[in-house]
Design a protein around this motif. Structure first.
Motif, PDB file in Angstrom:
ATOM      1  N   GLU A 137       3.843  -3.264 -91.014  1.00 37.32           N
ATOM      2  CA  GLU A 137       3.039  -4.459 -90.744  1.00 37.32           C
ATOM      3  C   GLU A 137       2.734  -4.591 -89.252  1.00 37.32           C
ATOM      4  O   GLU A 137       1.610  -4.922 -88.869  1.00 37.32           O
ATOM      5  CB  GLU A 137       3.748  -5.697 -91.283  1.00 37.32           C
ATOM      6  N   ILE A 139      11.805  -2.918 -97.892  1.00 40.40           N
ATOM      7  CA  ILE A 139      11.365  -4.007 -97.022  1.00 40.40           C
ATOM      8  C   ILE A 139      11.360  -3.589 -95.553  1.00 40.40           C
ATOM      9  O   ILE A 139      10.467  -3.958 -94.789  1.00 40.40           O
ATOM     10  CB  ILE A 139      12.253  -5.243 -97.255  1.00 40.40           C
ATOM     11  N   SER A 165       8.124  -3.689 -93.193  1.00 38.87           N
ATOM     12  CA  SER A 165       8.104  -4.567 -92.021  1.00 38.87           C
ATOM     13  C   SER A 165       7.605  -3.832 -90.784  1.00 38.87           C
ATOM     14  O   SER A 165       6.788  -4.371 -90.019  1.00 38.87           O
ATOM     15  CB  SER A 165       9.509  -5.126 -91.786  1.00 38.87           C
ATOM     16  N   HIS A 197       2.311   1.034 -97.090  1.00 41.83           N
ATOM     17  CA  HIS A 197       2.941  -0.274 -97.306  1.00 41.83           C
ATOM     18  C   HIS A 197       3.005  -0.579 -98.798  1.00 41.83           C
ATOM     19  O   HIS A 197       4.028  -1.089 -99.291  1.00 41.83           O
ATOM     20  CB  HIS A 197       2.155  -1.358 -96.554  1.00 41.83           C
ATOM     21  N   ASP A 221       6.290  -1.481-100.941  1.00 41.54           N
ATOM     22  CA  ASP A 221       6.419  -2.668-101.790  1.00 41.54           C
ATOM     23  C   ASP A 221       6.840  -2.272-103.201  1.00 41.54           C
ATOM     24  O   ASP A 221       7.708  -2.911-103.802  1.00 41.54           O
ATOM     25  CB  ASP A 221       5.099  -3.440-101.848  1.00 41.54           C
TER      26      ASP A 221
END
Length: 189
Positions: free
Chosen positions: A164, A157, A161, A148, A152
């Motif tokens: 997450e 993105i 996502s 992740h 970033d």
């Protein structure tokens, strides 16, 4: 008029160049991410994919070889968790392809890249199975967080996502494995 002819000639040359590149690299999917971003993210995600396949098979192994007084509960828990883990594989591989990378091609490829340790023991105590899977899931959550961070850094993105959601699912599996392996007192609490 001269300018429009020159422009059409340049456009044609660009299209020809693009077609030649596509022919020479047919699996390179167009992306707005830089080449370094594609390399970093697809490399991280292929490592995650190898770990996910290894964790899936280990979870199924323990599911198939579960025994003892809590057999049914543990057997069903691990089956549910294995299904959830396996459900990650296609979205990970397809994300790698969407970014222009190639993904794992074989079991041998998985074994060369996996960081989750196999457990080929003939017998493992049920609570040891749960503890091992709990630690493997914790480690997977750490690796997902690392991936992740790379997403970033490169402003990816969409991959971030997805990650997450997978972190949340992995933490839930870790929690369930922890709670299922706790020793109760004489009253069962």
């Amino acid at each position: 008029m001269k300018q429009s002819v020159a422009r059409r000639t340049q456009d044609l040359a660009n299209k020809t160049k693009d077609l030649k590149l596509r022919r020479d690299a047919p699996l390179v999917t167009p992306t707005d991410l830089k080449k370094a971003a594609t390399k970093d993210i697809t490399g991280a995600m292929n490592g995650i994919l190898a770990d996910v396949f290894a964790l899936y098979l280990k979870t199924k192994n323990f599911h198939w070889h579960m025994s003892g007084p809590h057999f049914r509960d543990y057997h069903l828990l691990l089956d549910e968790q294995a299904d959830q883990i396996y459900a990650m594989t296609d979205p990970i591989a397809e994300r790698v392809r969407k970014l222009g990378g190639s993904t794992l091609k074989s079991i041998g490829h998985i074994s060369r890249m996996q960081r989750v340790q196999d457990n080929d023991a003939d017998y493992v105590e049920p609570l040891d199975m749960l503890a091992e899977l709990r630690e493997d899931n914790k480690t997977l959550a750490t690796r997902l967080r690392e991936a992740h961070n790379g997403c970033d850094e490169h402003r990816d993105i969409a991959t971030a996502s997805l990650i997450e959601v997978w972190i949340d699912e992995t933490e839930r599996r870790t929690w369930f494995l922890f709670e299922a392996s706790r020793q109760g007192d004489a009253t069962g609490h």
